[in-house]
Design a protein around this motif. Structure first.
Motif, short mmCIF file in Angstrom:
data_model
loop_
_atom_site.label_atom_id
_atom_site.label_comp_id
_atom_site.label_asym_id
_atom_site.label_seq_id
_atom_site.Cartn_x
_atom_site.Cartn_y
_atom_site.Cartn_z
N THR A 45 0.41 -0.91 0.13
CA THR A 45 -0.02 -0.06 -0.12
C THR A 45 0.65 1.11 0.06
O THR A 45 0.63 2.23 -1.00
N THR A 46 1.68 1.43 0.67
CA THR A 46 2.40 2.27 1.16
C THR A 46 3.56 2.64 -0.62
O THR A 46 3.25 3.55 -0.96
N ILE A 47 3.83 1.42 -1.14
CA ILE A 47 4.43 1.48 -2.54
C ILE A 47 3.14 1.37 -3.56
O ILE A 47 3.71 2.48 -3.92
N ARG A 48 2.30 1.43 -3.15
CA ARG A 48 1.53 2.15 -4.01
C ARG A 48 0.45 4.10 -4.62
O ARG A 48 0.46 4.73 -4.79
N VAL A 49 0.88 4.25 -3.03
CA VAL A 49 0.57 5.58 -2.57
C VAL A 49 1.94 6.62 -3.16
O VAL A 49 1.91 7.38 -4.19
N LEU A 50 3.77 5.75 -3.18
CA LEU A 50 4.45 5.83 -3.77
C LEU A 50 4.42 6.58 -5.59
O LEU A 50 5.17 7.30 -5.90
N MET A 51 3.94 5.01 -5.25
CA MET A 51 3.62 5.40 -7.09
C MET A 51 2.51 6.27 -8.61
O MET A 51 2.81 6.67 -9.17
N GLY A 52 2.19 6.45 -7.26
CA GLY A 52 0.94 7.93 -7.69
C GLY A 52 -0.09 6.99 -7.71
O GLY A 52 -1.45 6.79 -8.77
N LEU A 53 -0.91 5.31 -7.37
CA LEU A 53 -1.66 4.76 -8.11
C LEU A 53 -2.95 4.84 -6.53
O LEU A 53 -3.69 4.06 -7.22
N LEU A 54 -2.77 5.27 -5.58
CA LEU A 54 -3.21 4.91 -4.49
C LEU A 54 -2.95 6.51 -3.98
O LEU A 54 -1.91 7.23 -4.25
N ARG A 55 -4.09 7.45 -3.88
CA ARG A 55 -4.32 8.49 -2.87
C ARG A 55 -4.83 8.39 -1.71
O ARG A 55 -5.69 7.52 -0.80
N HIS A 56 -3.46 9.38 -0.44
CA HIS A 56 -3.02 8.79 0.52
C HIS A 56 -4.72 9.99 1.55
O HIS A 56 -4.97 10.63 0.51
N ASP A 57 -5.06 9.59 2.48
CA ASP A 57 -5.61 10.02 3.11
C ASP A 57 -5.48 11.01 3.69
O ASP A 57 -6.29 12.39 4.06
#
Length: 297
Positions: A45-57
């Motif tokens: 999940t952290t890596i997906r946020v770093l890659m711009g694939l998920l937006r963090h809260d």
């Protein structure tokens, strides 16, 4: 120098599930960072946020000085990313896929491309539909490692590779460490991380529980000692910082020592007359398991 990755108080929830809970992570430029935690701890999940694939809260996230959600297109041209489960276009050959990844990402160095294909023993003429999981990983690794990225992000990159290819990957990361490349390496192979990484971040339930160099982390724990002395060794068991004392006979025992008390304990062992002694700092696996041991076991 600005950190290549700067994460502070990062949180992300999926409904009632809190995947990341104020997580902190810093990867300095030119550093190889090991990123550790079991399945479900929040690494991917952290890596997906770093890659711009998920937006963090909530929280702060900077990758190469940019916001990965708003600047994803620009960042993807500067980052080489390999996930743990690679899917390929079934009708493209491995070579065509590598070239496409290069055009979409950080570009390719033709000489480096040929070198990586040879080192990973990849047949680039076969179609994606014919590749095994291990060969799909090889395609992604060749594309990433042949590029000219500023940051390399690997999320369980050797999943599906045989031991020989794992060794090839480790050798290449070792070369990147020497060359001052910036790498975030999430791996379940603790020996791999221990041998390759400048620093380690261990996460648990979406939070950072340890971060630092192995030397710094080892300072927080114990050293294993096995000693044979001329005089009876039982008195060592009573010293502050000693635990797990197991006598083999009156003169031979194994035990662990808090690192802060190690010098005092060694002096006392020497006073008993050392015939043989062996000490070993804690392994990364021991550090890791300290945070994931089941209570009561």
């Amino acid at each position: 120098m600005t950190a290549a990755i700067h994460v502070e108080n990062l949180s992300k929830a999926f409904g009632s599930t809190q995947a990341l809970d104020e997580l902190d992570l810093v990867v300095e430029t030119g550093q190889v960072m090991g990123f550790l935690g079991p399945n479900g701890s929040g690494k991917s999940t952290t890596i997906r946020v770093l890659m711009g694939l998920l937006r963090h809260d909530s929280g702060e996230v900077q990758v190469l000085g940019k916001d990965p959600w708003h600047d994803a297109v620009d960042l993807h041209r500067r980052i080489a990313y390999v996930p743990g489960d690679v899917n390929l276009w079934p009708g493209l050959t491995g070579g065509e896929t590598i070239d496409l990844f290069g055009r979409l990402g950080a570009g390719l160095d033709p000489k480096r491309r040929a070198e990586m294909i040879e080192r990973f023993d990849l047949d680039p003429t076969k179609k994606g539909r014919t590749y095994s999981k291990g060969n799909r990983q090889k395609v992604a690794l060749v594309a990433a490692l042949a590029g000219q990225a500023d940051l390399f992000v690997f999320d369980e990159p050797t999943a599906g590779l045989d031991p020989l290819m794992e060794t090839v990957f480790q050798s290449i990361i070792g070369e990147m460490l020497t060359a001052g490349k910036t790498v975030l390496l999430s791996s379940h192979i603790l020996a791999e991380v221990e041998s390759l990484c400048d620093r380690v971040t261990i996460i648990r339930e979406g939070r950072t529980v340890e971060a630092g160099t192995l030397a710094e982390l080892r300072y927080l724990t114990r050293t294993s000692v096995e000693a044979t002395t001329t005089n009876p060794i039982a008195a060592i068991a009573e010293l502050e910082g000693v635990s797990g004392f197991v006598p083999r006979n009156d003169h031979h025992a194994s035990f662990s020592v808090e690192n802060s008390d190690l010098a005092t304990v060694m002096t006392q062992i020497a006073a008993l007359g050392i015939e043989a002694i062996e000490s070993q700092p804690p392994t990364l696996e021991e550090l890791f398991m300290r945070h994931y041991a089941v209570e009561g076991q």
